[in-house]
Scaffold this motif. Structure first.
Motif, PDB file in Angstrom:
ATOM      1  N   THR A  31      -4.425  -5.454  32.905  1.00  0.00           N
ATOM      2  CA  THR A  31      -4.193  -3.835  33.065  1.00  0.00           C
ATOM      3  C   THR A  31      -4.825  -3.278  32.136  1.00  0.00           C
ATOM      4  O   THR A  31      -5.493  -3.781  31.377  1.00  0.00           O
ATOM      5  N   SER A  32      -4.782  -1.814  31.911  1.00  0.00           N
ATOM      6  CA  SER A  32      -5.528  -1.241  30.690  1.00  0.00           C
ATOM      7  C   SER A  32      -4.622   0.052  30.335  1.00  0.00           C
ATOM      8  O   SER A  32      -3.647   0.672  31.166  1.00  0.00           O
ATOM      9  N   ARG A  39      -1.213   6.762  35.206  1.00  0.00           N
ATOM     10  CA  ARG A  39      -0.149   6.714  36.454  1.00  0.00           C
ATOM     11  C   ARG A  39       1.279   6.687  35.919  1.00  0.00           C
ATOM     12  O   ARG A  39       1.891   7.051  36.765  1.00  0.00           O
ATOM     13  N   VAL A 114      22.074   0.585  37.696  1.00  0.00           N
ATOM     14  CA  VAL A 114      20.722   0.372  37.172  1.00  0.00           C
ATOM     15  C   VAL A 114      20.234   1.631  36.447  1.00  0.00           C
ATOM     16  O   VAL A 114      20.760   1.990  35.515  1.00  0.00           O
ATOM     17  N   CYS A 115      19.250   2.316  36.959  1.00  0.00           N
ATOM     18  CA  CYS A 115      18.478   3.557  35.924  1.00  0.00           C
ATOM     19  C   CYS A 115      19.691   4.698  36.274  1.00  0.00           C
ATOM     20  O   CYS A 115      19.548   5.688  35.310  1.00  0.00           O
ATOM     21  N   PHE A 145      15.702  -4.871  29.245  1.00  0.00           N
ATOM     22  CA  PHE A 145      14.936  -4.802  30.623  1.00  0.00           C
ATOM     23  C   PHE A 145      13.783  -5.864  30.313  1.00  0.00           C
ATOM     24  O   PHE A 145      13.263  -6.381  31.483  1.00  0.00           O
ATOM     25  N   THR A 155       2.547  -4.699  38.439  1.00  0.00           N
ATOM     26  CA  THR A 155       2.912  -3.289  38.998  1.00  0.00           C
ATOM     27  C   THR A 155       4.280  -3.099  38.571  1.00  0.00           C
ATOM     28  O   THR A 155       4.548  -1.977  38.619  1.00  0.00           O
ATOM     29  N   VAL A 158       4.563  -3.574  33.253  1.00  0.00           N
ATOM     30  CA  VAL A 158       3.962  -2.243  32.296  1.00  0.00           C
ATOM     31  C   VAL A 158       4.899  -1.198  32.124  1.00  0.00           C
ATOM     32  O   VAL A 158       4.745  -0.355  31.413  1.00  0.00           O
ATOM     33  N   VAL A 217       9.819   3.976  46.075  1.00  0.00           N
ATOM     34  CA  VAL A 217      10.565   4.558  45.026  1.00  0.00           C
ATOM     35  C   VAL A 217      10.387   5.929  44.495  1.00  0.00           C
ATOM     36  O   VAL A 217      11.102   6.762  44.517  1.00  0.00           O
ATOM     37  N   ARG A 254       5.171  11.408  36.048  1.00  0.00           N
ATOM     38  CA  ARG A 254       4.855  12.378  37.331  1.00  0.00           C
ATOM     39  C   ARG A 254       6.241  12.740  38.063  1.00  0.00           C
ATOM     40  O   ARG A 254       6.334  13.796  38.726  1.00  0.00           O
ATOM     41  N   ASN A 279      10.215   2.990  30.572  1.00  0.00           N
ATOM     42  CA  ASN A 279      11.637   3.013  31.559  1.00  0.00           C
ATOM     43  C   ASN A 279      12.539   2.050  30.810  1.00  0.00           C
ATOM     44  O   ASN A 279      12.562   1.031  31.001  1.00  0.00           O
ATOM     45  N   ILE A 309      17.772   8.153  39.009  1.00  0.00           N
ATOM     46  CA  ILE A 309      17.873   7.410  40.383  1.00  0.00           C
ATOM     47  C   ILE A 309      17.394   5.861  40.143  1.00  0.00           C
ATOM     48  O   ILE A 309      16.668   5.658  38.987  1.00  0.00           O
TER      49      ILE A 309
END
Ligand code: ACO
Length: 326
Positions: A31-32, A39, A114-115, A145, A155, A158, A217, A254, A279, A309
């Protein structure tokens, strides 16, 4: 008969010392920093140290909330820990926290949403306090987590971090507009396969790893959060312009920007901590709230809009006038 309201009078938080930047992750994951920032808005996250558990994080956050409220552990009648990463399958993390704090006698249990766990826990505590189960509650969102991350899956690995946040809820007999003005919860198990952990005691006796169809999601997040926020506003007889701070679940910048746009809120009314914390699931809202209270943005009497959510799907929103009447 006097009207009972449930106030949110104090908040505390705790983040583990170990900070892991996007560049740190790039050293071991394909990844970077550029991809993660663009994102998700995330620049770093905190991870627990070896031997540090969710209960340890929760107790430290709760201790700070008690201090902020000028209360002792014996003043607490109810402890709810929202977590997806409990120390053990049983007993609950909340009972460990109760013991660590010395709040002997307090009701203690965990909530698994969960969240959305913090929103669910606030709603349950509100109902229990108004139902006569005590005067004061500690509602804690706490997560390790990092323990659910598959380092082969770029995916998801990160996106998450560890931490805890806690609030004090308190029954107030005064008829004021402070406290929890509305809360709305929803769930739809038809979508359980788009975000889940592929392990559990009754399925494969494994802890498992997070699996997520990110785009799906994301699509549900904006649509469902906007709708549930509308419901919460209607239930409280409020408009978006009555909100002083949107304190959203911190999953992706986002999604947060999308909610800001839907609610037509100016930039300076949104608390964003996803860049620093990533998160942290159930911990993310109280961690964000603690950040904004500590730096002086959120003040006594400010109206907070909170929404989240998570896997299930489960989602909800709560409107709270923070602090206590003079
Ligand atoms: N680093 C570099 N490239 C990556 C990474 C990564 N970490 N992850 C994925 N990519 C690549 C993909 O392989 C893909 O490459 P390709 O085009 O060559 O196939 C490309 O980036 C785009 O991947 P997408 O998955 O389409 O990326 P998207 O723009 O959808 O962003 C993200 C992914 C950030 C996960 C987004 O979908 C999202 O935020 N979803 C919502 C997540 C969320 O809110 N979760 C909340 C609940 S969590 C809980 O309840 C526990």
């Amino acid at each position: 008969m006097s009207k009972q309201t449930v106030l949110m009078t104090a908040v505390g938080s705790y983040l583990p010392a170990n900070v892991v930047t996007n560049d740190d992750l790039s050293a071991c994951v394909d990844t970077s920093d550029e991809w993660i920032r663009r994102r998700t808005g995330i620049t770093q996250r905190h991870f627990v140290a070896d031997g540090e558990t969710t209960a340890d994080l929760a107790s430290k956050a709760a201790t700070k909330a008690l201090y902020q409220a000028g209360l002792g552990a014996s003043d607490i009648d109810l402890i709810i820990v929202a977590t997806t990463t409990p120390d053990n399958t049983f007993p609950s993390t909340a009972t460990k926290v109760q013991h660590q704090l010395g709040a002997s006698g307090a009701i203690a249990f965990d909530i698994q949403a969960v969240c959305a766990g913090f929103i669910y826990a606030v709603d349950v505590a509100d109902a229990m306090l108004r139902g006569g189960r005590g005067r004061r509650a500690l509602v804690i969102g706490a997560e390790s987590f990092s323990k659910l991350l598959d380092w082969q899956d770029r995916t998801t690995c990160v996106l998450f971090g560890d931490g805890a946040g806690a609030v004090i809820l308190e029954i107030d007999e005064k008829d004021s507009d402070f406290g929890i003005r509305s809360s709305v919860l929803h769930a739809d198990g038809a979508y359980r396969d788009i975000l889940y952990v592929d392990g559990g005691p009754s399925s494969n006796q494994d802890v498992g790893y997070v699996r997520m169809e990110g785009k799906e999601v994301f699509r549900h997040a904006i649509e469902k959060l906007a709708a549930v926020m509308d419901e919460a506003l209607t239930a409280a007889d409020m408009q978006p312009q009555d909100i002083d701070w949107l304190v959203p679940h911190q999953a992706n910048i986002r999604i947060i920007d999308g909610m800001q746009k839907k609610m037509q809120l100016p930039n300076d009314k949104v608390v964003r901590t996803v860049d620093q914390h990533a998160n942290t699931s159930a911990a993310s809202i109280p961690l964000a709230l603690a950040t904004a209270v500590d730096d002086g943005r959120v003040k006594n009497g400010d109206v907070l809009a909170m929404e989240a959510i998570g896997g299930g799907l489960v989602w909800g929103a709560a409107l709270v006038k923070y602090g206590r009447p003079a």
